[in-house]
Write a protein that holds these residues in place. Structure first.
Motif, mmCIF file in Angstrom:
data_model
loop_
_atom_site.group_PDB
_atom_site.id
_atom_site.type_symbol
_atom_site.label_atom_id
_atom_site.label_comp_id
_atom_site.label_asym_id
_atom_site.label_seq_id
_atom_site.Cartn_x
_atom_site.Cartn_y
_atom_site.Cartn_z
ATOM 1 N N ASN A 202 0.836 -1.189 0.000
ATOM 2 C CA ASN A 202 0.000 0.000 0.000
ATOM 3 C C ASN A 202 0.880 1.252 0.000
ATOM 4 N N PRO A 203 0.694 2.129 -0.961
ATOM 5 C CA PRO A 203 1.593 3.277 -1.066
ATOM 6 C C PRO A 203 1.246 4.456 -0.169
ATOM 7 N N TYR A 204 0.160 4.406 0.578
ATOM 8 C CA TYR A 204 -0.259 5.547 1.389
ATOM 9 C C TYR A 204 -0.303 5.147 2.861
ATOM 10 N N PHE A 205 -0.198 6.127 3.739
ATOM 11 C CA PHE A 205 -0.378 5.938 5.184
ATOM 12 C C PHE A 205 0.461 4.781 5.738
ATOM 13 N N HIS B 229 8.682 6.225 -2.046
ATOM 14 C CA HIS B 229 7.348 6.538 -2.546
ATOM 15 C C HIS B 229 6.908 5.595 -3.657
ATOM 16 N N ALA B 230 7.543 4.457 -3.725
ATOM 17 C CA ALA B 230 7.189 3.497 -4.773
ATOM 18 C C ALA B 230 6.242 2.447 -4.212
ATOM 19 N N ASP B 231 5.527 1.773 -5.110
ATOM 20 C CA ASP B 231 4.761 0.604 -4.659
ATOM 21 C C ASP B 231 5.452 -0.644 -5.198
#
Lengths: 356, 237
Positions: free
Chosen positions: B46-49, B74-76
């Motif tokens: 998951n790329p957020y939070f 910041h990569a997934d």
């Protein structure tokens, strides 16, 4: 049923089911893949169909096919995927088929990044594909609003026989908020026998329906476009939605901002208010049709000295804001794009800068 | 009743169950108790939070945060820092592994099988019954089974994390406790602790619980809100 805690992406998927849409075709892309993941579990339970297309181009024509047959259908994607679907969207609009597209925007251009952005504003409201067409575009600022817009989108798509787009940013898709699904927003089935290729046997009238986008006769194509134009004008009369915030007092600056960006602005407005600095805001909930008249009226307030458009792009909606303000006040722009969301402090600083 | 976790603790659960918020706050809680804590962000799906967003406040508390190399932050992409296997072989007093959601997120644990060999570890499943797919015992146990298969590790405890973020009521906490207590009885899994947001804690009668309570100072917030700064000393309760 009480509230549940959902990610925007999950909530959008569930909202479609609750609205009565059981067909979902999509291709995964960050930051909206959870819609597909959620619906791959939920749709079979609900008796629906989830098909993963081989590409977004394919998906857009699967949507066209299902919509032409009178089926309620939707898809979700993120910026590069919507670019690929744009050809299909132009066809679907020309053929007057109802469908719902969700764009959970990420940073662009090109592959860009996977963090939130609002840089597909122009693509969504000015037509990303070819030809004279418009989508009815709604921009949610919270997960609950995404649910309500999603549930309402199917009835609107069927009312106008035109695609509706839900324009969210990566934050809308990824953040979690408590939500509920109002039963009252369930879309009643509409009769599509007049136009849909839904099978002669199911219809009373024994006339073939033809769904097409080719009009070789110039006069016929012109009339077709005039008819489409009349629909967009009707949307401008009947579907404009916006929220006004802190506009009762004598605000010195009017902010125009939409989506999650407007929530940052709201915090900035609250903080400035504590410091005795009044700022109002118009938040477009529909970005097409755009709340032109509301913005025009809001800048009329004598105390209002300038307008600030805040968006996560390099300045797109600001053109519509300028158009609405019609030169009556100076229009400024502030934004970032690439995934960094402007902070309340940055917005406050911009506001102070323009009315020094 | 106190939370006394030490050794290697792996935090798993379904998407959005609150693993990261719980891990961050557990790390801070144990650090305040004088325990040496290291935390690794293993969320590759998951790329957020993610934990990496709280790196600053955690480092200020003296907690070591192990993240993927800067250029991939910041990569997934499925990048596992080689430091992680090292931190399992030479664990701190408390080594916390914050794993990504569902079986997809837990798959990463299987690649660490060698490092885990012959080590005593705890694998705790975070459960928020107000989330989709875990509102029933069956749902929770299905998630457990899928995670165990993907991770090649057995879940051996539950963390109750009932919440609706800002809209959580005292009843949500009591009902959530009853739920995870029932889940614990049915599954035989220990109920390790439950969580309550710091601002809600004064309204909660903790004597109603037979397990410890972890106070949550929310760190993963949207850009229009401010994270609660960690206090050096534990807030009351």
């Amino acid at each position: 049923m009480g509230k549940v805690l959902m990610k925007g992406n999950e909530a959008i998927g569930e909202a479609a089911i609750r609205a009565g849409c059981l067909n979902y075709f999509a291709y995964p892309i960050t930051p909206q893949s959870e819609v597909a993941e959620y619906l791959s579990r939920r749709l079979p339970e609900a008796g629906g169909v989830f098909l993963q297309g081989e590409s977004e181009v394919a998906v857009s024509y699967m949507i066209f096919g299902a919509a032409a047959c009178g089926e309620r259908v939707f898809t979700t994607s993120s910026s590069p995927g919507i670019s690929l679907m744009s050809e299909g969207i132009s066809y679907i609009t020309a053929a007057q088929c109802p469908a719902v597209f969700v764009n959970i925007m990420r940073g662009g251009p090109g592959l860009g990044g996977i963090l939130p952005s609002q840089a597909d504003y122009m693509q969504s409201v000015k037509g990303g594909g070819h030809g004279d067409y418009k989508l009815l575009v709604m921009a949610p600022a919270s997960v609950q609003e995404a649910v309500e817009m999603m549930m309402g989108a199917f009835a609107l798509a069927e009312k106008y026989r035109n695609p509706v787009m839900i324009l969210g940013d990566g934050l809308i898709g990824q953040m979690m908020e408590p939500v509920e699904f109002p039963d009252s927003l369930k879309a009643e089935p509409t009769n599509k026998d007049d136009w849909a290729t839904n099978g002669m046997a199911t219809r009373n009238r024994k006339r073939r329906n033809l769904v097409k986008t080719l009009y070789l006769d110039p006069e016929e194509l012109n009339s077709h476009n005039l008819m489409l134009k009349a629909k967009y004008e009707q949307m401008e009369r009947e579907e404009v939605r916006y929220e006004a915030y802190n506009v009762d007092g004598d605000y010195r600056v009017l902010i125009v901002s939409y989506g999650t960006m407007s929530r940052v602005c709201r915090t900035a407005i609250d903080n400035l208010k504590e410091q005795g600095f009044e700022v109002g805001m118009i938040r477009p909930q529909t970005v097409f049709p755009f709340p032109k008249t509301a913005i025009y009226a809001a800048v009329d307030r004598q105390s209002c000295r300038a307008v600030l458009c805040v968006e996560m792009s390099m300045g797109q909606m600001v053109e519509d804001v300028e158009r609405s303000v019609s030169g009556r006040r100076p229009v400024h722009w502030y934004g970032k794009c690439g995934g960094e969301v402007p902070t309340p402090e940055e917005v406050m600083e911009e506001v102070r800068k323009i009315v020094k | 009743m106190e939370i006394n976790l030490t050794g290697i603790v792996v935090v798993v659960g379904n998407y959005g169950s609150g693993k990261t918020e719980v891990s961050i706050n557990l790390a801070v809680h144990r650090k305040r108790a004088g325990v040496d804590v290291r935390i690794a962000d293993l969320d590759l799906v998951n790329p957020y939070f993610r934990t990496r967003e709280a790196k600053g406040p955690l480092s200020e508390m003296g907690i070591e945060v192990v993240l993927p190399p800067d250029q991939y932050l910041h990569a997934d992409l499925p990048i596992l820092s080689p430091l992680v296997a090292g931190m399992i072989r030479q664990p701190a007093e408390l080594t916390l592994l914050d794993v990504g959601g569902d079986d997809a997120g837990a798959t990463i644990l299987a690649t660490l099988e060698d490092a885990f060999k012959n080590r005593l570890i705890r694998v705790l499943q975070v459960v928020n019954p107000l989330r989709p797919f875990t509102e029933t015992f069956e749902g929770c146990l299905k998630v457990r089974k899928e995670i165990e298969q993907a991770a090649k590790l057995a879940v051996d405890g539950i963390i109750g994390n009932a919440n609706l973020i800002d809209e959580t009521s005292a009843d949500d906490i009591y009902d959530g406790y009853e739920f995870v207590n029932g889940l614990s009885e049915q599954s035989g899994l220990a109920l390790e602790f439950i969580t309550v947001a710091r601002e809600l804690l004064p309204a909660i009668d903790v004597r109603r619980f037979s397990c410890p309570v972890l106070s949550i100072e929310r760190q993963l917030v949207p850009p229009w809100k401010k994270a609660l700064p960690f206090e050096k000393q534990s807030p009351s309760g």
